[in-house]
Design an enzyme around this catalytic site. Structure first.
Site, PDB file in Angstrom:
ATOM      1  N   THR A 124       0.878  -1.183   0.000  1.00 40.79           N
ATOM      2  CA  THR A 124       0.000   0.000   0.000  1.00 40.79           C
ATOM      3  C   THR A 124       0.909   1.225   0.000  1.00 40.79           C
ATOM      4  O   THR A 124       1.312   1.691  -1.051  1.00 40.79           O
ATOM      5  CB  THR A 124      -0.954   0.000   1.219  1.00 40.79           C
ATOM      6  OG1 THR A 124      -0.202  -0.210   2.414  1.00 40.79           O
ATOM      7  CG2 THR A 124      -1.993  -1.075   1.079  1.00 40.79           C
ATOM      8  N   THR A 175      -1.838  -1.591   8.169  1.00 45.18           N
ATOM      9  CA  THR A 175      -2.088  -3.017   8.243  1.00 45.18           C
ATOM     10  C   THR A 175      -0.821  -3.780   7.900  1.00 45.18           C
ATOM     11  O   THR A 175      -0.180  -3.515   6.900  1.00 45.18           O
ATOM     12  CB  THR A 175      -3.179  -3.406   7.238  1.00 45.18           C
ATOM     13  OG1 THR A 175      -4.351  -2.702   7.576  1.00 45.18           O
ATOM     14  CG2 THR A 175      -3.439  -4.902   7.292  1.00 45.18           C
TER      15      THR A 175
END
Lengths: 383, 383
Positions: B146, B179
């Site tokens: 990400t 995350t």
């Protein structure tokens, strides 16, 4: 509107040469009586500066005649020299005021781990004692500033008696951004037991619910001195409420002047199974750096609110959580709620309201956004 | 050096159209057997994404055939639709692979509170299943990124067997910055009980000791799959050590690639009365924003280290604390030690060593500095 608003108090604030920039750095607040009742609350950090230990010990009998405060040096982590310097500070003021050294409180703020320039500090006490006046509250408030951009004073007047005060440093008793020092004064006739009770009740729901950056200082001190000069002995509840109002006013000023902050964030947690649960949830949200960045960017990021709630031990079910940001209920039952585009975050104050749906208790925590200015300010000086 | 280093595993990574920028966003890792033992550890956040709940349930029997991972959406706080979407994801992969849906783990990362574009995701699974290969580990590592700036893979080879893996997101199981998703694979013959034991032992001292920004994700997942394709049944201790080495390698890569960070900070706490005390103290230091700013500014601010230690419940006496920064003992016995000007902080790695003088236990926590770049990055996107 200051520490000399109440009758029976004089104060002074001046530049003693402790700060390298030549600014005001020494304040003296004196209770002229006829009574000398006092109470105090202190940082819960286990690493405590010498002045905190001195003042706590001196307050054991519930009596204070004066408070010496200096900025420009915290006198924390300074070993036996630090303890000696605090004692010398109290002794000098006591000698000038005709008081016992143990009845002189000392508060310090500034760099940790640096000895104070005692020659200049002691000479400053002499000059402050000579310059005491009933209008000295403003100067005293200026002299305790460190990274504050404005002095902080407040007062609440009642039928014949007053509570006034001053504060410095966007911080708090439990976590704080910088050392928080607060001196409150009143001319009401109140004994030290009631002062202590009113002060603890007030700080618990004001300064202790400010959590600007999650850091706890070694020096935080809040003192309340009562001269009895009004001759009025107010009902306890009314007095306690006046103390709370002044503390709340000062606490809000601390949040507004927090280092580098652009936003004041009010986090209200409702529907909690206990007040402790509400505070734990509010504090977890207040300390979430990702959320604080998002709020700085005016992004109503309720996902980060939920992930912060999820780290607590409070009673709640994830699929019953509701979150409103500035009045828009962006999260309903733990999932997507109203359109986040409806949230207007352009103002300086942001309201986050969390419903835990687990009980009837609530609490409000105040914090700030996390900004590049905060990083810059705290990367560039030592404290 | 990847999730396909161990024999018996194939993988693929591609752009399914989940990310708006068109980047790779879907990975598939398949255990081709002959054995299918597996174990997993998950975020301790109580607000858990649908894929976390699905995968935890599916792992109850210690068997996994495959893992589907997507970036571009966390599928967290998405209600019953989210649970439905995770199930559909597993079912599609299971149908393509001839496995039971419950034996397909699902991991998602990205925005919270946004439904996944299921049409594109399911079509992507079909394409990934068609593209599986024994050299697909690198593509899979790219597809789970990400805000990572580089893919993260590692492996440890032994006599006839291998442990390999991939990770994304500078984060961790307890607090994490984003995350953290990790898939580890091995061709060793190990049953699910030993996999679980080795994985928990490894994550406890690696990923769980990374605390980049104190925030805990709703999606963190670490999986370990064993194909048994080597035919070698290694001694437990040696296998567990190989798992620890790979986890440690990946954890260090996470710290090096944390959002906006300029420094990797190794905090070693020694002389603790217990390992829990050492971890508590290390974590408190790692989460102190004021200290993290100071370290960013290359300021060896030991006062902020002491004030962080002082907020813990660990056993220590303030006047017996020692702190060394990059080898210079700047704080001795809770007071001023060696000259702080001797500390060279120009390098990327900073070492803080705290001696509590209260026992014989120790722990190492890794964190990052707090930078304006972190603020910018996290003010400008939602997650």
């Amino acid at each position: 509107m200051s520490v000399t608003s109440a009758r029976g108090f004089t104060a002074a604030g001046l530049a003693a040469g402790i700060k390298e920039n030549g600014g005001r750095d020494l304040a003296l607040v004196v209770n002229q009586g006829p009574r000398y009742a006092a109470a105090g609350v202190f940082t819960s950090n286990r690493v405590q500066a010498a002045p905190v230990r001195w003042t706590r010990d001196g307050l054991a009998d519930g009596v204070l005649h004066a408070v010496v405060l200096n900025s420009g040096g915290a006198n924390a982590c300074t070993g036996s020299q630090g303890a000696h310097d605090t004692r010398a500070t109290a002794e000098r003021a006591a000698a000038r005021l005709g008081a016992a050294p143990a009845d002189v409180a000392v508060c310090s703020t500034g760099l940790i781990g640096v000895p104070l320039p005692m020659d200049r500090l002691l000479a400053g006490i002499d000059r402050a004692a000579d310059g005491l006046s009933e209008s000295g509250g403003k100067d005293a408030a200026l002299a305790i500033m460190t990274t504050d951009t404005m002095p902080k004073t407040a007062s609440a007047g009642h039928d014949g008696w007053t509570v006034g005060g001053m504060a410095k440093g966007a911080g708090m008793l439990a976590p704080g951004l910088a050392t928080m020092l607060v001196v409150l004064t009143t001319d009401a006739v109140v004994d030290s037991g009631d002062l202590d009770r009113a002060l603890r009740a007030a700080t618990r729901v004001t300064f202790d619910r400010v959590d600007s950056d999650g850091c706890m200082s070694t020096n935080d001190t809040v003192l309340l001195l009562a001269s009895g000069a009004s001759g009025v002995n107010p009902e306890y509840a009314g007095f306690a409420e006046a103390v709370r109002v002044v503390c709340d006013d000062l606490a809000r000023q601390l949040v507004k002047d927090a280092e580098g902050a652009d936003k004041e964030i009010r986090i209200e947690v409702t529907g909690a199974a206990s007040e402790d649960d509400a505070v734990e949830v509010g504090r977890s949200i207040a300390r979430n750096n990702l959320l604080k960045c998002a709020l700085h960017g005016e992004d109503p990021n309720w996902g980060r609110v939920l992930s912060a709630i999820g780290t607590t031990k409070a009673a709640f079910e994830p699929d019953r959580l509701n979150v409103a940001i500035n009045g828009v209920r962006v999260c309903e039952n733990g999932s997507v709620g109203e359109d986040r585009a409806l949230v207007d975050m352009t103002g300086r104050e942001i309201s986050i309201r969390v419903e835990l749906d687990a009980g009837a208790d609530s609490a409000v925590i105040w914090t700030n956004d996390l900004t590049a200015a905060y990083v810059h300010e705290n990367s560039e000086y030592s404290s």
